[in-house]
Scaffold this motif. Sequence first.
Motif, PDB file in Angstrom:
ATOM      1  N   UNK A  24       0.836  -1.207   0.000  1.00  0.00           N
ATOM      2  CA  UNK A  24       0.000   0.000   0.000  1.00  0.00           C
ATOM      3  C   UNK A  24       0.870   1.257   0.000  1.00  0.00           C
ATOM      4  N   UNK A  25       1.983   1.219   0.730  1.00  0.00           N
ATOM      5  CA  UNK A  25       2.916   2.351   0.727  1.00  0.00           C
ATOM      6  C   UNK A  25       3.503   2.554  -0.661  1.00  0.00           C
ATOM      7  N   UNK A  26       3.857   1.458  -1.311  1.00  0.00           N
ATOM      8  CA  UNK A  26       4.403   1.543  -2.667  1.00  0.00           C
ATOM      9  C   UNK A  26       3.361   2.125  -3.629  1.00  0.00           C
ATOM     10  N   UNK A  27       2.128   1.668  -3.531  1.00  0.00           N
ATOM     11  CA  UNK A  27       1.067   2.195  -4.394  1.00  0.00           C
ATOM     12  C   UNK A  27       0.859   3.683  -4.154  1.00  0.00           C
ATOM     13  N   UNK A  28       0.883   4.098  -2.892  1.00  0.00           N
ATOM     14  CA  UNK A  28       0.718   5.519  -2.571  1.00  0.00           C
ATOM     15  C   UNK A  28       1.884   6.328  -3.131  1.00  0.00           C
ATOM     16  N   UNK A  29       3.090   5.791  -2.992  1.00  0.00           N
ATOM     17  CA  UNK A  29       4.265   6.494  -3.505  1.00  0.00           C
ATOM     18  C   UNK A  29       4.198   6.629  -5.020  1.00  0.00           C
ATOM     19  N   UNK A  30       3.769   5.565  -5.696  1.00  0.00           N
ATOM     20  CA  UNK A  30       3.624   5.627  -7.158  1.00  0.00           C
ATOM     21  C   UNK A  30       2.589   6.680  -7.542  1.00  0.00           C
ATOM     22  N   UNK A  31       1.482   6.699  -6.817  1.00  0.00           N
ATOM     23  CA  UNK A  31       0.429   7.681  -7.095  1.00  0.00           C
ATOM     24  C   UNK A  31       0.944   9.102  -6.863  1.00  0.00           C
ATOM     25  N   UNK A  32       1.646   9.299  -5.731  1.00  0.00           N
ATOM     26  CA  UNK A  32       2.204  10.620  -5.431  1.00  0.00           C
ATOM     27  C   UNK A  32       3.228  11.043  -6.476  1.00  0.00           C
ATOM     28  N   UNK A  33       4.039  10.099  -6.920  1.00  0.00           N
ATOM     29  CA  UNK A  33       5.054  10.400  -7.938  1.00  0.00           C
ATOM     30  C   UNK A  33       4.381  10.798  -9.247  1.00  0.00           C
TER      31      UNK A  33
ATOM     32  N   UNK B  62       5.721  21.180  -3.890  1.00  0.00           N
ATOM     33  CA  UNK B  62       6.684  20.798  -2.857  1.00  0.00           C
ATOM     34  C   UNK B  62       6.001  19.952  -1.770  1.00  0.00           C
ATOM     35  N   UNK B  63       4.774  20.306  -1.418  1.00  0.00           N
ATOM     36  CA  UNK B  63       4.045  19.560  -0.385  1.00  0.00           C
ATOM     37  C   UNK B  63       3.637  18.177  -0.873  1.00  0.00           C
ATOM     38  N   UNK B  64       3.299  18.063  -2.141  1.00  0.00           N
ATOM     39  CA  UNK B  64       2.835  16.784  -2.687  1.00  0.00           C
ATOM     40  C   UNK B  64       3.977  15.877  -3.108  1.00  0.00           C
ATOM     41  N   UNK B  65       5.134  16.429  -3.274  1.00  0.00           N
ATOM     42  CA  UNK B  65       6.261  15.677  -3.795  1.00  0.00           C
ATOM     43  C   UNK B  65       6.694  14.615  -2.792  1.00  0.00           C
TER      44      UNK B  65
END
Length: 164
Positions: free
Chosen positions: A78-87, A146-149
Amino acid sequence: AQAYRTERIRNEEFEKALKSAQLDIQNGKKLKLELEALQNAHTQKAKKLLDMQRELQKVNLYKDTIRKQEKVISKLESLLNKTVKDTKQAREDVLEFERLKTENLTLQKQLKDNLRIKGENSEIERYREEIVSLERTINELREELRKKRPDTSGEMDNRWNSEK
């Protein structure tokens, strides 16, 4: 003769009793050996049962470990999916930022060209206000970006700072 006969009968009875006692002793020895064999077998089986119980405890420990690892894997996924989405969102924000920056530069160039051609103060003032507004929008977008990165995109931050 009667005493001899009685003695002989008594001796025969003693011999029968002695043979019976010897048979009982032999049977007792056999039963003792069988008992010892059964006790040995019981001891071995008890040891084997104890070993199996220990193995079962290990299996239960392994099962608990597997369940814990599955939870950790699920959280990491789930962390990986969130990171991919954020990226992905950060990339989109970078593209929007670049588009706005290009638009800003184009407008600044047009403004300079218009100033040379027209030289009117009111139009110049309007363009200045538009530039200030666009620069404010750019700064807001930079801050939002910057906040979303994600934390892993430190190199993009360096690039943006160098482009300022």
